[in-house]
Design an enzyme around this catalytic site. Structure first.
Site, PDB file in Angstrom:
ATOM      1  N   TYR A 118      -3.835  -0.814   9.873  1.00  0.00           N
ATOM      2  CA  TYR A 118      -3.588  -0.978   8.434  1.00  0.00           C
ATOM      3  C   TYR A 118      -2.172  -0.494   8.093  1.00  0.00           C
ATOM      4  O   TYR A 118      -1.427  -1.167   7.363  1.00  0.00           O
ATOM      5  CB  TYR A 118      -4.643  -0.188   7.655  1.00  0.00           C
ATOM      6  CG  TYR A 118      -4.643  -0.440   6.169  1.00  0.00           C
ATOM      7  CD1 TYR A 118      -5.303  -1.536   5.623  1.00  0.00           C
ATOM      8  CD2 TYR A 118      -3.993   0.425   5.290  1.00  0.00           C
ATOM      9  CE1 TYR A 118      -5.322  -1.760   4.247  1.00  0.00           C
ATOM     10  CE2 TYR A 118      -4.001   0.216   3.921  1.00  0.00           C
ATOM     11  CZ  TYR A 118      -4.670  -0.876   3.404  1.00  0.00           C
ATOM     12  OH  TYR A 118      -4.678  -1.102   2.041  1.00  0.00           O
ATOM     13  N   SER A 160       0.854  -1.194   0.000  1.00  0.00           N
ATOM     14  CA  SER A 160       0.000   0.000   0.000  1.00  0.00           C
ATOM     15  C   SER A 160       0.892   1.247   0.000  1.00  0.00           C
ATOM     16  O   SER A 160       2.084   1.163   0.314  1.00  0.00           O
ATOM     17  CB  SER A 160      -0.853  -0.009   1.270  1.00  0.00           C
ATOM     18  OG  SER A 160      -1.442   1.252   1.512  1.00  0.00           O
TER      19      SER A 160
END
Ligand code: NAP
Length: 251
Positions: free
Chosen positions: A156, A143
């Site tokens: 996350y 990410s």
């Protein structure tokens, strides 16, 4: 033959029923690979798109937050023919809350699915590839939060930063053993994962303004990078985190 050709290859894709996982499964199939989808939801839409390319699609049902299911998955996949030689760790979730209020439940849920299960799938896949002495490719879906801090997504960010670190660590240990471990870092992609973000008019406008390409990514924007990292074209590429982000990190 094209260095990107995946004929005779077989790819496991986790979370293949929708979003980026579905797009990568279809992209790898279009390049010639058969696909084994791992996931907890029906994968018939992906199966239809994969078989339309002329390739075979298998699905193995599993909740990837549950280690007892994760432990046996590679063995179950290896029992299929063709035997997998590409692993794409794509399945992932996100929990949003102010960091000051973030709960242990939201921490564990994200870490278990996005980091722990991905690590142990890599481990059992690499064990299988080494035992069978086949060259293999692992592609982790990282990410922008493997590089940046993010806002209101502490578990996350921890998981995706951890996954980038593990990608480099596994590359160091396994590169000389015929296994390429790399990652793709998608930018902002229009999927279920980002529905809340796109619904927030102000955040959406801020994000769009900052993307040099001037648009959100579509899931299928990720497929080319996956084909590259799965193919012979990337045989000397190890431990890289490849951003596919419309230029976001260059800014
Ligand atoms: N969208 C973005 O902007 C973006 C950006 C950077 C990175 N990513 C990463 O890209 C990956 C795919 O995300 P996406 O955007 O395509 O989101 P998505 O549409 O929400 O897809 C997530 C996938 O993961 C699966 N999954 C989640 N928890 C699971 C579990 N416990 N067991 C089995 N499967 C599970 C989902 O299955 P169900 O449908 O059954 O829930 C779904 O297939 C994730 O790792 C995400 O973090 C996304």
């Amino acid at each position: 033959m094209s260095p990107f050709d995946l004929s005779g290859r077989c790819a496991i894709v986790t979370g293949a029923n929708t979003g980026i996982g579905q797009a990568i499964a279809v992209g790898l199939a279009a390049a010639g690979a058969d696909i084994i989808g791992f996931g907890r939801s029906s994968m018939t839409a992906t199966a239809d798109q994969v078989t339309a390319t002329g390739r075979v699609f298998y699905s193995l049902q599993a909740d990837l937050s549950q280690m007892e299911e994760v432990r046996t998955l590679i063995e179950r996949a290896t029992a299929l023919r063709p035997r997998p030689d590409i692993l794409v760790n794509n399945a992932g979730i996100i929990r949003r809350a102010d960091t000051i209020d973030f709960t242990e439940e939201d921490w564990d849920a994200v870490m278990d699915t996005n980091l722990k299960s991905a690590f142990f799938l890599c481990q059992s896949f690499a064990k299988m590839a080494m035992a069978e002495q086949i060259p293999a490719k692992i592609i982790n879906i990282a990410s922008l939060l493997s590089f940046q801090g993010g806002i209101r997504v502490p578990s996350y960010t921890a998981a995706k930063s951890g996954l980038a670190g593990l990608t480099r660590l596994m590359a160091n240990e396994w590169a000389a053993r015929g296994i390429n471990v790399n990652a793709i870092a998608p930018g902002y992609v229009e999927t279920n994962n980002t529905t809340a973000l796109r619904a927030d008019t102000e955040r959406n406008a801020d994000i769009l303004k900052r993307i040099p390409a001037g648009r959100w990514a579509r899931a299928d924007d990720m497929a080319g990078a996956a084909v590259f990292l799965a193919s012979h074209a990337s045989d000397y590429v190890h431990g890289t985190i490849l951003p596919v982000d419309g230029g976001w990190l260059a800014r």
